[in-house]
Design a protein around this motif. Structure first.
Motif, short mmCIF file in Angstrom:
data_model
loop_
_atom_site.label_atom_id
_atom_site.label_comp_id
_atom_site.label_asym_id
_atom_site.label_seq_id
_atom_site.Cartn_x
_atom_site.Cartn_y
_atom_site.Cartn_z
N ALA A 89 36.18 52.43 44.12
CA ALA A 89 36.84 51.19 44.57
C ALA A 89 36.01 50.49 45.64
O ALA A 89 35.50 51.11 46.56
CB ALA A 89 38.22 51.52 45.13
N ASP A 90 35.92 49.18 45.47
CA ASP A 90 35.37 48.32 46.52
C ASP A 90 36.34 48.34 47.71
O ASP A 90 37.52 48.65 47.54
CB ASP A 90 35.23 46.91 45.92
CG ASP A 90 34.79 45.90 46.93
OD1 ASP A 90 33.86 46.17 47.71
OD2 ASP A 90 35.40 44.80 46.95
N ILE A 91 35.84 48.02 48.90
CA ILE A 91 36.74 48.00 50.06
C ILE A 91 37.27 46.59 50.33
O ILE A 91 38.46 46.31 50.20
CB ILE A 91 36.02 48.54 51.33
CG1 ILE A 91 35.58 50.00 51.13
CG2 ILE A 91 36.97 48.44 52.54
CD1 ILE A 91 34.84 50.59 52.34
N ASP A 92 36.37 45.65 50.71
CA ASP A 92 36.81 44.31 51.12
C ASP A 92 37.43 43.55 49.96
O ASP A 92 36.84 43.44 48.89
CB ASP A 92 35.61 43.50 51.62
CG ASP A 92 35.25 43.84 53.05
OD1 ASP A 92 36.16 44.09 53.84
OD2 ASP A 92 34.04 43.87 53.35
N GLY A 93 38.61 43.02 50.20
CA GLY A 93 39.29 42.26 49.14
C GLY A 93 40.02 43.17 48.17
O GLY A 93 40.69 42.69 47.25
N CYS A 94 39.88 44.49 48.36
CA CYS A 94 40.59 45.45 47.51
C CYS A 94 41.47 46.34 48.38
O CYS A 94 42.65 46.11 48.50
CB CYS A 94 39.60 46.26 46.67
SG CYS A 94 38.74 45.25 45.43
N GLY A 133 37.28 46.25 41.68
CA GLY A 133 36.48 45.31 42.46
C GLY A 133 37.10 43.92 42.46
O GLY A 133 38.00 43.64 41.66
N ASP A 134 36.60 43.05 43.36
CA ASP A 134 37.21 41.71 43.47
C ASP A 134 36.21 40.56 43.44
O ASP A 134 36.63 39.41 43.42
CB ASP A 134 38.05 41.60 44.76
CG ASP A 134 37.16 41.53 45.99
OD1 ASP A 134 36.27 42.38 46.12
OD2 ASP A 134 37.34 40.60 46.80
N THR A 135 34.90 40.85 43.49
CA THR A 135 33.93 39.74 43.43
C THR A 135 32.86 40.05 42.38
O THR A 135 32.74 41.20 41.93
CB THR A 135 33.22 39.50 44.79
OG1 THR A 135 32.55 40.70 45.16
CG2 THR A 135 34.19 39.10 45.88
N THR A 136 32.07 39.03 42.05
CA THR A 136 31.09 39.22 40.96
C THR A 136 30.06 40.29 41.31
O THR A 136 29.48 40.90 40.41
CB THR A 136 30.37 37.89 40.62
OG1 THR A 136 29.90 37.33 41.85
CG2 THR A 136 31.31 36.91 39.95
N GLY A 137 29.86 40.58 42.60
CA GLY A 137 28.97 41.67 42.99
C GLY A 137 29.46 43.02 42.47
O GLY A 137 28.69 43.97 42.37
N ASP A 138 30.74 43.09 42.13
CA ASP A 138 31.31 44.35 41.64
C ASP A 138 31.09 44.54 40.14
O ASP A 138 31.56 45.52 39.55
CB ASP A 138 32.81 44.43 41.97
CG ASP A 138 33.03 44.44 43.47
OD1 ASP A 138 32.25 45.10 44.18
OD2 ASP A 138 33.96 43.77 43.94
N LYS A 139 30.34 43.61 39.52
CA LYS A 139 29.97 43.79 38.11
C LYS A 139 29.20 45.11 37.95
O LYS A 139 29.31 45.79 36.93
CB LYS A 139 29.10 42.60 37.67
CG LYS A 139 29.39 42.17 36.26
CD LYS A 139 28.61 40.95 35.88
CE LYS A 139 27.97 41.21 34.52
NZ LYS A 139 26.74 40.49 34.30
MG LIG Z 1 35.03 42.94 47.74
#
Ligand SMILES: [Mg+2]
Length: 257
Positions: free
Chosen positions: A19-24, A207-213
């Motif tokens: 899991a991503d942290i920020d925005g998640c 994830g929540d942003t395209t970086g999480d692709k």
């Molecule tokens: Mg994020």
């Protein structure tokens, strides 16, 4: 790690949620933690160890290692490595072992220092700050996000291109991230998978942003909280009805065997 007995069905479909942290799990703003939801994630991790009927939740974040270590403690991840600083570090809360990607050389670190010094002298006067605690990347912030995106981002991209510095530049909701081009959440997850011996089929991701692709590409099941960018929702098998940590809890509940 729990393994099913031969001839029996696995207790859980996935062993790990990355899991991503920020925005998640937490807001990308400075809002207080949603402790109720994070306590639910912690209980989830405790039950994952006790019962083996659900995956363990670990992290993959652009945040510096100390922040990721704190979130590991908060959510009760005591057994699985996490990825910090956009793949620069892996950190294992079980053994307390920190490892910088061995592909980062002294010359890469020199380029990080040069970029950081240039950004400080170029933008420090107009209120751009650099996120503390980063070792092999540079993250820029400014209170006026529009200015950061429209004015500072193109200037940073241009300078990196002209200097031949080995960085990839991207924007999250509120930050400009300058990361070494050969280091990413993806390379961090690849190192994590080598450490754990897990394969894609056993992984879920959030994830929540395209970086999480990078996360989405390496897992069998990928989900987003409702606040996620449209560009990453396209890659999700499931989109929660709720935002941030509440959305994460909703996603985790679907993964119980
Ligand atoms: Mg994020």
């Amino acid at each position: 790690m729990l393994r099913p007995m031969p001839g029996t069905l696995p207790l859980r479909q996935y062993d790990l949620v990355i899991a991503d942290i920020d925005g998640c799990l937490v807001s990308e703003t400075t809002a207080p933690f949603d402790l109720e939801s994070l306590a639910t994630v912690r209980r989830y991790n405790e039950l994952a160890l006790e019962r083996g009927d659900r995956p363990i939740v670990t992290l993959c974040s652009g945040r510096p290692q100390p922040f990721a270590e704190s979130i590991c403690r908060l959510i009760g991840n005591t057994t699985m490595p996490c990825v910090c600083e956009m793949g620069v570090w892996t950190y294992h809360p079980g053994t307390n072992r920190y490892e910088m990607d061995p592909a980062i050389t002294p010359s890469h670190l020199r380029a990080v220092g040069e970029l950081s010094a240039w950004a400080a002298s170029e933008f420090g006067g107009i209120g751009v700050t650099q996120q503390p605690g980063k070792n092999a990347s540079v993250t820029l912030w400014h209170p006026d996000t529009r200015r950061l995106r429209e004015e500072i981002f193109p200037a940073v991209e241009k300078r990196i291109r002209e200097s031949g510095w080995p960085f990839r530049v991207s924007m999250t909701w509120y930050y400009i991230n300058c990361d070494l081009a050969h280091v990413s959440k993806g390379s961090g997850i690849d190192r994590l998978l080598k450490m754990t011996g897990l394969s894609r089929a056993r992984l879920a991701g959030i994830g929540d942003t395209t970086g999480d692709k990078c996360i989405a590409e390496r897992v069998a099941f990928f989900a987003c909280p409702s606040n996620a960018q449209a560009g990453i929702k396209e890659h999700a098998h499931y989109i929660a009805s709720k935002p941030e940590a509440e959305g994460v809890v909703e996603i985790l509940e679907r993964l119980i065997g």
